[in-house]
Scaffold this motif. Sequence first.
Motif, short mmCIF file in Angstrom:
data_model
loop_
_atom_site.label_atom_id
_atom_site.label_comp_id
_atom_site.label_asym_id
_atom_site.label_seq_id
_atom_site.Cartn_x
_atom_site.Cartn_y
_atom_site.Cartn_z
N CYS A 166 52.93 18.01 54.93
CA CYS A 166 54.51 19.20 54.83
C CYS A 166 54.99 19.25 54.71
O CYS A 166 55.09 20.80 53.47
CB CYS A 166 55.31 17.30 54.46
SG CYS A 166 57.52 17.88 54.74
N CYS A 169 58.39 19.26 52.09
CA CYS A 169 58.58 18.83 50.43
C CYS A 169 57.08 18.71 50.12
O CYS A 169 56.85 18.92 49.07
CB CYS A 169 58.73 17.90 50.87
SG CYS A 169 57.34 16.12 51.00
N TYR A 171 54.68 17.06 51.00
CA TYR A 171 53.73 15.52 50.63
C TYR A 171 52.33 15.75 51.71
O TYR A 171 51.98 16.16 52.61
CB TYR A 171 54.29 14.64 51.27
CG TYR A 171 53.79 13.61 51.42
CD1 TYR A 171 53.42 12.21 50.47
CD2 TYR A 171 53.50 13.23 52.86
CE1 TYR A 171 53.33 10.96 50.90
CE2 TYR A 171 52.86 11.98 53.49
CZ TYR A 171 52.46 11.06 52.46
OH TYR A 171 51.91 9.83 52.75
N CYS A 188 58.19 11.49 57.37
CA CYS A 188 57.62 11.76 56.73
C CYS A 188 58.00 11.15 55.03
O CYS A 188 59.41 10.36 55.10
CB CYS A 188 57.87 13.79 55.98
SG CYS A 188 56.96 13.83 54.21
N CYS A 191 60.78 13.01 52.62
CA CYS A 191 61.86 14.11 52.82
C CYS A 191 62.49 13.24 53.95
O CYS A 191 63.50 14.05 54.60
CB CYS A 191 60.89 15.43 52.89
SG CYS A 191 60.39 15.84 53.54
#
Length: 201
Positions: A166, A169, A171, A188, A191
Amino acid sequence: MNLDALLTLSQGVYITGARDGDNRLVGSCIDAVMVVEVAPAQIMVSLGKGSYTREVVSRTKSMSLSVLPADVSDDIIQCFGTQSSRATDKWQGQDYRLREGLPVLQNAVAGLILRVIHTIETASHEVFLCHVLSAEPGTMAEPLTYHHYQQKRKDKQMTDTKKWVCSVCGYVYDGEVPFEELPDDWVCPLCGEPKSVFVQE
Ligand code: FE
């Protein structure tokens, strides 16, 4: 010396077949095959000394050769290339026909039956000069080259090791479902941003 230079020599990928003393079909995935001359038709086939198929061919002087197509399934290469015929029946479950008692894959580009007429021993291989007893076109699809096969492996490793991250963020997606197959409305889990903000790293 840079041995990568040797990989620029064009060669194909093949499945050899043979029949051992217990009447079992054996085989191996190989790439070292060369047409020496066409009249009479003679080719050279090199098999590694550790290979059980090499032992059988050395004794029986007979083998088949199936030329693999460019779109061959990884399963066939895995089956014939990563295990020993000493312990496994590699032909079981394969779609093949018998020619002169030797197995040829049905989806092969072409199938050859060979008779060994001369053998050269190198440090790690036995090189068989063979008379071509019969040669039949099969599907006549595009044959797999060793270069193409290596490229496919590299591409697969690249996509296997790339992660979807991501960009908002950080991830890292690690779900069971391949990222490409997630639904468009997937977001996601950290976030809540949409799938479109993910990038491959
Ligand atoms: Fe996120």
